[in-house]
Design a protein around this motif. Sequence first.
Motif, PDB file in Angstrom:
ATOM      1  N   ASN A 161       0.860  -1.173   0.000  1.00 20.77           N
ATOM      2  CA  ASN A 161       0.000   0.000   0.000  1.00 20.77           C
ATOM      3  C   ASN A 161       0.909   1.241   0.000  1.00 20.77           C
ATOM      4  N   PRO A 162       0.640   2.238  -0.847  1.00 24.26           N
ATOM      5  CA  PRO A 162       1.508   3.429  -0.882  1.00 24.26           C
ATOM      6  C   PRO A 162       1.713   4.086   0.481  1.00 24.26           C
ATOM      7  N   GLU A 163       0.756   3.928   1.401  1.00 27.65           N
ATOM      8  CA  GLU A 163       0.924   4.549   2.716  1.00 27.65           C
ATOM      9  C   GLU A 163       2.032   3.874   3.535  1.00 27.65           C
ATOM     10  N   ASN A 164       2.467   2.695   3.094  1.00 23.74           N
ATOM     11  CA  ASN A 164       3.558   1.990   3.780  1.00 23.74           C
ATOM     12  C   ASN A 164       4.890   2.134   3.050  1.00 23.74           C
ATOM     13  N   VAL A 165       4.927   3.070   2.101  1.00 23.29           N
ATOM     14  CA  VAL A 165       6.138   3.336   1.325  1.00 23.29           C
ATOM     15  C   VAL A 165       6.483   4.812   1.478  1.00 23.29           C
ATOM     16  N   ILE A 166       7.757   5.110   1.719  1.00 25.82           N
ATOM     17  CA  ILE A 166       8.160   6.508   1.866  1.00 25.82           C
ATOM     18  C   ILE A 166       9.341   6.832   0.967  1.00 25.82           C
ATOM     19  N   LEU A 167       9.454   8.104   0.615  1.00 19.47           N
ATOM     20  CA  LEU A 167      10.663   8.653   0.028  1.00 19.47           C
ATOM     21  C   LEU A 167      11.453   9.223   1.201  1.00 19.47           C
ATOM     22  N   LEU A 168      12.645   8.714   1.423  1.00 17.05           N
ATOM     23  CA  LEU A 168      13.449   9.105   2.586  1.00 17.05           C
ATOM     24  C   LEU A 168      14.555  10.062   2.173  1.00 17.05           C
ATOM     25  N   GLU A 169      14.656  11.190   2.903  1.00 17.82           N
ATOM     26  CA  GLU A 169      15.694  12.183   2.623  1.00 17.82           C
ATOM     27  C   GLU A 169      16.032  12.886   3.937  1.00 17.82           C
ATOM     28  N   LEU A 187       2.755  11.330  -8.218  1.00 19.98           N
ATOM     29  CA  LEU A 187       2.751  10.230  -9.173  1.00 19.98           C
ATOM     30  C   LEU A 187       2.433   8.893  -8.520  1.00 19.98           C
ATOM     31  N   LEU A 188       2.989   8.665  -7.317  1.00 24.78           N
ATOM     32  CA  LEU A 188       2.898   7.342  -6.691  1.00 24.78           C
ATOM     33  C   LEU A 188       2.050   7.300  -5.424  1.00 24.78           C
ATOM     34  N   GLY A 189       1.678   8.463  -4.897  1.00 23.34           N
ATOM     35  CA  GLY A 189       0.854   8.478  -3.686  1.00 23.34           C
ATOM     36  C   GLY A 189       1.614   8.164  -2.415  1.00 23.34           C
ATOM     37  N   ILE A 190       2.948   8.331  -2.433  1.00 19.94           N
ATOM     38  CA  ILE A 190       3.755   8.057  -1.250  1.00 19.94           C
ATOM     39  C   ILE A 190       4.115   9.368  -0.564  1.00 19.94           C
ATOM     40  N   LYS A 191       4.603   9.277   0.660  1.00 18.99           N
ATOM     41  CA  LYS A 191       4.988  10.456   1.425  1.00 18.99           C
ATOM     42  C   LYS A 191       6.502  10.621   1.440  1.00 18.99           C
ATOM     43  N   THR A 192       6.938  11.880   1.467  1.00 22.20           N
ATOM     44  CA  THR A 192       8.344  12.192   1.690  1.00 22.20           C
ATOM     45  C   THR A 192       8.551  12.393   3.182  1.00 22.20           C
ATOM     46  N   VAL A 193       9.520  11.672   3.744  1.00 22.71           N
ATOM     47  CA  VAL A 193       9.736  11.697   5.189  1.00 22.71           C
ATOM     48  C   VAL A 193      11.206  12.004   5.476  1.00 22.71           C
ATOM     49  N   CYS A 194      11.436  12.910   6.427  1.00 19.92           N
ATOM     50  CA  CYS A 194      12.794  13.233   6.845  1.00 19.92           C
ATOM     51  C   CYS A 194      13.347  12.116   7.720  1.00 19.92           C
ATOM     52  N   LEU A 195      14.624  11.833   7.558  1.00 15.01           N
ATOM     53  CA  LEU A 195      15.278  10.786   8.345  1.00 15.01           C
ATOM     54  C   LEU A 195      15.105  11.009   9.843  1.00 15.01           C
ATOM     55  N   ARG A 218       8.687  -0.195   2.686  1.00 17.47           N
ATOM     56  CA  ARG A 218       9.628   0.028   1.585  1.00 17.47           C
ATOM     57  C   ARG A 218      10.132   1.469   1.655  1.00 17.47           C
ATOM     58  N   ILE A 219      11.430   1.660   1.428  1.00 20.99           N
ATOM     59  CA  ILE A 219      12.037   2.981   1.451  1.00 20.99           C
ATOM     60  C   ILE A 219      12.618   3.312   0.080  1.00 20.99           C
ATOM     61  N   TYR A 220      12.049   4.323  -0.556  1.00 20.83           N
ATOM     62  CA  TYR A 220      12.651   4.887  -1.768  1.00 20.83           C
ATOM     63  C   TYR A 220      13.743   5.825  -1.264  1.00 20.83           C
ATOM     64  N   ASN A 221      14.973   5.345  -1.260  1.00 19.76           N
ATOM     65  CA  ASN A 221      16.040   6.023  -0.540  1.00 19.76           C
ATOM     66  C   ASN A 221      16.696   7.120  -1.358  1.00 19.76           C
ATOM     67  N   ARG A 222      16.623   8.354  -0.863  1.00 21.33           N
ATOM     68  CA  ARG A 222      17.302   9.485  -1.496  1.00 21.33           C
ATOM     69  C   ARG A 222      18.395  10.047  -0.584  1.00 21.33           C
ATOM     70  N   VAL A 223      18.678   9.339   0.516  1.00 19.74           N
ATOM     71  CA  VAL A 223      19.732   9.757   1.436  1.00 19.74           C
ATOM     72  C   VAL A 223      21.064   9.199   0.948  1.00 19.74           C
ATOM     73  N   ILE A 224      22.058  10.065   0.844  1.00 16.03           N
ATOM     74  CA  ILE A 224      23.406   9.601   0.536  1.00 16.03           C
ATOM     75  C   ILE A 224      24.071   9.289   1.874  1.00 16.03           C
ATOM     76  N   PHE A 225      24.147   8.005   2.186  1.00 16.67           N
ATOM     77  CA  PHE A 225      24.611   7.543   3.488  1.00 16.67           C
ATOM     78  C   PHE A 225      25.977   8.132   3.815  1.00 16.67           C
ATOM     79  N   ASP A 226      26.817   8.242   2.815  1.00 15.96           N
ATOM     80  CA  ASP A 226      28.182   8.730   2.994  1.00 15.96           C
ATOM     81  C   ASP A 226      28.211  10.166   3.529  1.00 15.96           C
ATOM     82  N   GLU A 227      27.125  10.926   3.301  1.00 17.96           N
ATOM     83  CA  GLU A 227      27.109  12.339   3.686  1.00 17.96           C
ATOM     84  C   GLU A 227      26.531  12.585   5.074  1.00 17.96           C
ATOM     85  N   LEU A 228      25.997  11.552   5.707  1.00 15.49           N
ATOM     86  CA  LEU A 228      25.334  11.743   6.994  1.00 15.49           C
ATOM     87  C   LEU A 228      26.239  12.387   8.031  1.00 15.49           C
TER      88      LEU A 228
END
Length: 394
Positions: A161-169, A187-195, A218-228
């Motif tokens: 379900n799109p409500e269980n999927v996030i764009l992570l940044e 487009l996809l009905g998902i939420k963008t969520v801050c880490l 599911r996490i659509y990951n937009r976080v660059i782990f190396d930059e944390l």
Amino acid sequence: MIPKYRKQFNQEFSQEKYEQLKDRLAQKGGIAPAFRISESPLFLTHEFKNKLLDASNSIIDQIKELPAETLYKAVPENCRVPNDTLQPHFFTIDFGICRSENGAIEPQLIELQAFPSLYAFQKTFEETFCEVYPFLSEIRNKMPDDEFKNHLKKLIVGDENPENVILLEIFPEKQKTAIDFALTEKLLGIKTVCLTKVKKEGRKLFYENDGQLFEIKRIYNRVIFDELDRIPDVKAGFDFREDIDVKWITHPNWFFKISKFLLPMLKHDFVPKSYFLHEFPEHENLENFVLKPLFSFAGSGVNLNPTKEITETIIDKENYILQRKVTYEPIFEDINGEFSKAEIRLLYVWHEDQERPILLENLGRMTKAAMVNVDFNKKDAIWIGSSNAFFGEE
């Protein structure tokens, strides 16, 4: 490179149409792009497209032949995330548009990544160019909108379900790519969520929306782990390196595995020779190479004119490459008779049930500066910034 379309575009261009283009993008995204939008698309021939695809297919073949343990060596020990995948979900590859020694216009590989780029934005960008300049529709991307959406939905949302999927940044509202996040949500009905807003209970992750907690599957990951570690005041809701009950799209390890780390291993006429800094041979001339850190983003840390004094001060030489310089050819004529240079990024998705990635869109970048990156452009120039390529017919 396609005189017919370049001439027509330049004849039809006006500042009013440029403002209209930007206004429509802002209206569709609900937010204005935080990066410069080029006034013009790129017009590239079918012959040039075939060169791009030939190089890309060869590179994909070579990557598929590499042992998994070779790729895994690219992941720093302090950045290794559990539950790796057999292949990445995204594959993007950048080519400079150059002129060869025999005078032909050809692509030259700049870098490659298994990290998502501006997929939703670039599709919208192409559509908006066609709205403002209707004649472009005859050479637009042939993939129907529904097919494009279905590819991204299958990849990112899957069966959830799109409500269980996030764009992570990290602090998404501060990112220059925020308009892409907004368009992805639509487009996809998902939420963008801050880490920093993610909550962890046991092996499960959650986010809050309208006072209600939703499990993240599911996490659509937009976080660059190396930059944390470089961003102050980040109090993440969980540690990437924990064994958590979530599906990564794409898995963070692939950011390192498909990167400049691979360049010294690739061979093709359109792949400039590259070396790891600690393996640079004495017979090569340093003046012919560009120095690049392996895992930099958006051109940071790149030195166009490295010297022996500079390279000798670098302690972790295995984390740098020297890539043979290529010359971008200024061939994109503006309305003043001046010319811009450009590079093009091919945007692929790689479904888990398929042997090869699928090309969805492209991203162009135009410049009149030394580096082809929107952050390095001259403020008063035109025909610079983010763009989109249209290809001629056979």
